[in-house]
Structures are given as C-alpha cells and as structure tokens.
Design an enzyme around this catalytic site. Sequence first.
Site, PDB file in Angstrom:
ATOM      1  N   ASP A 140       8.610   5.232   8.059  1.00  0.00           N
ATOM      2  CA  ASP A 140       8.436   6.523   8.688  1.00  0.00           C
ATOM      3  C   ASP A 140       7.769   7.197   8.028  1.00  0.00           C
ATOM      4  O   ASP A 140       7.072   8.944   8.142  1.00  0.00           O
ATOM      5  CB  ASP A 140      10.184   8.053   9.194  1.00  0.00           C
ATOM      6  CG  ASP A 140      11.161   7.616   8.406  1.00  0.00           C
ATOM      7  OD1 ASP A 140      10.187   7.171   6.612  1.00  0.00           O
ATOM      8  OD2 ASP A 140      11.107   8.072   7.686  1.00  0.00           O
TER       9      ASP A 140
ATOM     10  N   ASP B 232       4.041  -4.314  -7.056  1.00  0.00           N
ATOM     11  CA  ASP B 232       3.797  -3.283  -6.899  1.00  0.00           C
ATOM     12  C   ASP B 232       4.371  -2.611  -7.703  1.00  0.00           C
ATOM     13  O   ASP B 232       3.850  -1.150  -7.711  1.00  0.00           O
ATOM     14  CB  ASP B 232       4.016  -3.475  -5.723  1.00  0.00           C
ATOM     15  CG  ASP B 232       5.157  -3.688  -5.041  1.00  0.00           C
ATOM     16  OD1 ASP B 232       5.991  -4.246  -4.937  1.00  0.00           O
ATOM     17  OD2 ASP B 232       5.833  -2.570  -4.030  1.00  0.00           O
ATOM     18  N   ASN B 233       5.294  -2.533  -7.598  1.00  0.00           N
ATOM     19  CA  ASN B 233       5.548  -0.949  -9.088  1.00  0.00           C
ATOM     20  C   ASN B 233       5.137  -0.768  -9.610  1.00  0.00           C
ATOM     21  O   ASN B 233       6.227  -0.145 -11.155  1.00  0.00           O
ATOM     22  CB  ASN B 233       7.477  -0.673  -8.826  1.00  0.00           C
ATOM     23  CG  ASN B 233       7.877  -0.738  -6.703  1.00  0.00           C
ATOM     24  OD1 ASN B 233       7.515  -0.254  -6.803  1.00  0.00           O
ATOM     25  ND2 ASN B 233       8.953  -1.124  -6.901  1.00  0.00           N
TER      26      ASN B 233
ATOM     27  N   ARG C  58       4.549  13.980  -7.967  1.00  0.00           N
ATOM     28  CA  ARG C  58       3.835  13.119  -8.960  1.00  0.00           C
ATOM     29  C   ARG C  58       2.617  13.086  -9.479  1.00  0.00           C
ATOM     30  O   ARG C  58       1.721  13.198  -8.628  1.00  0.00           O
ATOM     31  CB  ARG C  58       4.121  11.544  -8.509  1.00  0.00           C
ATOM     32  CG  ARG C  58       5.242  10.956  -7.723  1.00  0.00           C
ATOM     33  CD  ARG C  58       5.792   9.848  -7.939  1.00  0.00           C
ATOM     34  NE  ARG C  58       5.031   9.098  -7.187  1.00  0.00           N
ATOM     35  CZ  ARG C  58       4.591   7.824  -6.877  1.00  0.00           C
ATOM     36  NH1 ARG C  58       5.734   6.997  -7.649  1.00  0.00           N
ATOM     37  NH2 ARG C  58       4.042   6.611  -6.022  1.00  0.00           N
TER      38      ARG C  58
ATOM     39  N   GLY D  11       2.378   3.663   1.687  1.00  0.00           N
ATOM     40  CA  GLY D  11       3.358   4.049   2.568  1.00  0.00           C
ATOM     41  C   GLY D  11       3.843   5.227   3.355  1.00  0.00           C
ATOM     42  O   GLY D  11       3.481   5.686   4.718  1.00  0.00           O
TER      43      GLY D  11
ATOM     44  N   GLY E 151       1.314  -1.605  -0.293  1.00  0.00           N
ATOM     45  CA  GLY E 151       0.047  -0.203   0.233  1.00  0.00           C
ATOM     46  C   GLY E 151       0.945   1.010   0.291  1.00  0.00           C
ATOM     47  O   GLY E 151       2.082   1.136   0.277  1.00  0.00           O
TER      48      GLY E 151
HETATM   49  P1  AMP Z   1       9.157   0.487  -2.935  1.00  0.00           P
HETATM   50  O1  AMP Z   1      10.594  -0.386  -2.609  1.00  0.00           O
HETATM   51  O2  AMP Z   1       9.721   2.122  -2.460  1.00  0.00           O
HETATM   52  O3  AMP Z   1       8.327   0.904  -4.066  1.00  0.00           O
HETATM   53  O4  AMP Z   1       7.998   1.152  -1.742  1.00  0.00           O
HETATM   54  C1  AMP Z   1       8.203  -0.553  -1.358  1.00  0.00           C
HETATM   55  C2  AMP Z   1       6.850  -0.423  -0.310  1.00  0.00           C
HETATM   56  O5  AMP Z   1       7.148  -0.072   0.891  1.00  0.00           O
HETATM   57  C3  AMP Z   1       5.753   0.122  -0.528  1.00  0.00           C
HETATM   58  O6  AMP Z   1       4.228  -0.055  -0.324  1.00  0.00           O
HETATM   59  C4  AMP Z   1       6.129   2.420  -0.069  1.00  0.00           C
HETATM   60  O7  AMP Z   1       4.344   2.785   0.386  1.00  0.00           O
HETATM   61  C5  AMP Z   1       6.948   1.421   1.273  1.00  0.00           C
HETATM   62  N1  AMP Z   1       7.741   2.641   1.265  1.00  0.00           N
HETATM   63  C6  AMP Z   1       9.039   2.434   1.640  1.00  0.00           C
HETATM   64  N2  AMP Z   1       9.985   3.160   1.767  1.00  0.00           N
HETATM   65  C7  AMP Z   1       8.744   3.786   2.846  1.00  0.00           C
HETATM   66  C8  AMP Z   1       8.830   4.379   4.344  1.00  0.00           C
HETATM   67  N3  AMP Z   1       9.975   5.482   4.312  1.00  0.00           N
HETATM   68  N4  AMP Z   1       7.777   4.659   4.985  1.00  0.00           N
HETATM   69  C9  AMP Z   1       6.487   4.080   4.114  1.00  0.00           C
HETATM   70  N5  AMP Z   1       5.997   3.153   3.561  1.00  0.00           N
HETATM   71  C10 AMP Z   1       7.633   2.520   3.631  1.00  0.00           C
HETATM   72 MG    MG Z   2       6.381   0.737  -4.910  1.00  0.00          MG
END
Ligand code: AMP
Ligand code: MG
Length: 499
Positions: free
Chosen positions: A129, A256-257, A180, A97, A95
């Site tokens: 965070d 998810d990306n 974005r 985050g 989700g």
């Molecule tokens: P990503 O690898 O950046 O695509 O992130 C994978 C998941 O981790 C997604 O659900 C992001 O929203 C969550 N996420 C990554 N970094 C953070 C952060 N600093 N705080 C909260 N959620 C994060």
């Molecule tokens: Mg992501």
Amino acid sequence: MNAPEALPLEFPVFDNSFAALPEAFYTRLLPQPLPDPYVVGVSPEVAELLGLPADFLASPAFAETFAGNQLLPGSAPLAAVYSGHQFGVWAGQLGDGRAHLLGGLRNDRGHWEIQLKGAGRTPYSRGADGRAVLRSSIREYLCSEAMAGLGIPTTRALCVIGADYPVRRESIETAAVVARVAPGFVRFGSFEHWASRDRLVELRQLADYVIDTFRPECRAAANPYAELLADVARRTGELMAHWMAVGFMHGVMNTDNMSILGLTLDYGPFGFMEAFDPGHICNHSDHQGRYAYRNQPHVAQWNLYRLADALLPLIGRPALAKSAVDEHYGTAFEGKFEQLMRAKLGLRSGLDDDEAFIGETFGFLQQHRPDFTLFFRKLSKLPGEVEPARQPAVDAPLRDMFIDRAACDAWLANWRARLAQTPWEDGERQAAMRAANPKYVLRNWLAEVAIRQAKAGDFSEVARLQTCLRNPYAEQPEFEAYAELPPDWASGLAVSCSS
Ligand code: AMP
Ligand code: MG
C-alpha cells in the site's frame, strides 16, 4: 491530486543531484496526499541542519509539506529503483515502494536529501500500500535521532507526520510519514540492480555519481571503483563496530538496507541488547537468526561481497574486488571495535592482551546475562582500586546485577588488574567511561510507551523521549526512569517486520 502548489517561503535551494541521473534510475511521481495531517514529532537538530526557517516549522504548512500534500519550491519528487538479497536470497527488483525522494540541497553543513517514507504507492510497491503505520514511524524517528545522539552514523529523521487515515496490517492502524534526511540513500542493492541486468552503462553512471558526489578522493586512486568499494568496506566495518559496542541489532540486514555511505539505514524491527545474549534475534520474522546480534559483522561482510560482485565489471579483476573488501573490512571493524571497547572499559591505552581481555569480558557477560547498557554504565562509576574489606559495598551497584556475585568479583579483579597496567586518575577515567557508555538507549519498552500514548493522541512522550536520547551519555535526573530495566509487562514485547 493536482500538482501541489509551491510554498511561498524562503527555503534552502534544492540541487536535486540524484534526479540529475538518467530516468532509468527512478520514476518521477508525486507523493499521495494524506488527509488532515498533524505533527507527531520534530527534531530541532535536523531542522537546523537543513536550515528550515522557524516560522515554517511552526506553520500548518509544515505538516502538509512533510505529509506529501504540497511541494517545497524546487523539489522534484521521485522513487528510486534498486534490487537486493533478502535473507541471503536474491530477491530481484525492489525499489522505493513507499519512499519519495523530495530532492537534495546543499548548505554550509553539507549535502542533504529529504525523503518521505510512507507517502503512498510507487511503481515499486509490488502490490503493497505504500504506507507506513504510526508505530513503526515513531520507532524509525526516535531511533534515527537516538543513534545520532550516540554518535553512530545514521540517516536522520526530521519529523513524523500522522493522520487518522486507516492502514491495514495485522489489525487496522493509522498512517504516518517519516521525513528522513541523509547525504544520500543509495544502497548496495542500487548497484546490484544494474549488475544483475548486465546494464554496465547505468552501473558506471551510478558509481560515478556516488564518487563525484560523496567520495571525490576515490578519483585519485589507480582504480577508483576498487577504491570506492574499499571505502564502503571501511565505513561498513566501523559501523558494525559501533553497533556491536552499543548493543544495537538492525534486524533486517538485507543488501537493500545497506547504505553505500556506511549509515544505519531502514529502521524496522531493530532492538538494543538488554540481558546480554549474543544469539539474540530482535526480528521475530527472522526464524533462522540470520541477523542475530553475533552474526551482524559476518553478514555485513557477506553483503560487501555481494556489492563486490556487482562492482566487478567496473573494477575489472576479481582478485582486486575481493581484496578491496578483505583488506579493509576486517581491519576497520576490529580496529574500531577494540577502540570502542577499550573506551567502554576505561583502558587508557592499548596493550597486546586487550583482545583476550575483551573476549573474556564478552564470555563473562554471555554467561551471566546482565543488562548490557546498565553493566557498562555502572562499571563507569567504580573506583580503580578498592580495599578488599570494602569491595562488596563499593562494588554493590554492579555486583547486585549478578546472581553469581563471586563470578562478578573475579571479573572485577581482572578488570582492576588491567586498569593498573595503564594507570589513569579515577575522576578522569570515569568521565571518559561515561562518555563511552550511554545511560539511555531506545529500549523497546520506552518506544512502546511513547507509541501507546501517541496512538491515544498524546505525542508528549515522543518528544520527551527524543529530548532524553539526544544526550544519551549525560546524567539527566528528570529522565532517570528511562534508564531502568524493562518492566514486567514488556517481557513479551515482540517486533515483527510488519510496518
Ligand atoms: P523493508 O523490508 O522495509 O526494507 O522493505 C523491503 C521492500 O519492500 C522495499 O522495496 C520497500 O519499499 C518495500 N515495502 C515495504 N513495505 C511496503 C509498503 N507498505 N508498501 C510498499 N512497499 C513496501
Ligand atoms: Mg528497506
């Protein structure tokens, strides 16, 4: 924080189409305020796409708004839920985050959703965070706009807003928010989320939302959900062709990306190919090399199968779901890739043997490892015919990239033989090749210089780089240095998932 006050300004009207979905799809919440925000970079094109008034762009309200400190009139912020496969393994619920969807608006240029990345914690933060650091935010901002300049489907970035607010990563850094912009941020994992929970009502609602909002033409098909999958497969195939032809590596192709609209989404430890190596891994956390350059087309297909699994309850027949991927993905990828490679090589029209010649070219690049971008750009300047006696001098700009000059000469002779099969006047061909082979890509070292200066409070390099990358195919003498090979200090640059 109290509910932020709406701004007294004329702003395009939000329709918030995603927020019209039932509450199960998201949590409504306000961004967390970021104290004393300042503008690090703004994309004039995206501001124009959105129809933002010039006086708003110039006002202090701009930084406050896109830091998440005050709301635009009509905006209804939310964080969306999704799940996904990460590095080939089911990860369950993820989700937004650290992303807040502010809302969507429609204007004569299309439908645009605006999302803040790094605007604080959400129910999907999983203990993290909710913030993003300046370094990764500048990278996402610059690369989104660079990809758009290259003509590659991507989410856009309106701006980066910074603040002196501390964020802990390997060391203490400062926070930033990227605004974005895209027609939509629905991911493959948004569908996997509902399918994994056997929540077929929501699965259908989401598919209907995507079809009605973005792909109404799917309704006419015998099986609209299979048609949607075929559409995603085609767009994803074309996207992979673009990435491979320009040497882009995403770095974290988790489901998810992956955008349901076929856009490049979620810029993290991405990279552009420099010394050509098909096994290159740009994400230093990717120990197995799952997302190495050469694996990207295969991984995209694997991800499409996960989407097919998720859509199966709607599509009904496994064979139909599988064929929606199989019949459309490969054809779209190969067709687009061949088209892009022909353009890069200056081949006026296609011949049966082109696939073999393109394969031979990649083998040659792999063996001799020239800089991928410079190789094609320099090739774009060479004549189609050359007298043998003058060949070394005429071809010197390209030849000099190789230690094994004889191997380069042999490949050039094959290239010229192929050019002769579909003759094209040199000037026209060279212009066409320059329009297919960028001079400027967002090399890690360029981003690094801009980031180091930004960390010291000087954002001018971010702006300069963005101006250059807006027109990556044009000769821009003032930016000549941005086309150069990485300097020695940059050879050890490593990019991790930490962002
Ligand atoms: P990503 O690898 O950046 O695509 O992130 C994978 C998941 O981790 C997604 O659900 C992001 O929203 C969550 N996420 C990554 N970094 C953070 C952060 N600093 N705080 C909260 N959620 C994060
Ligand atoms: Mg992501």
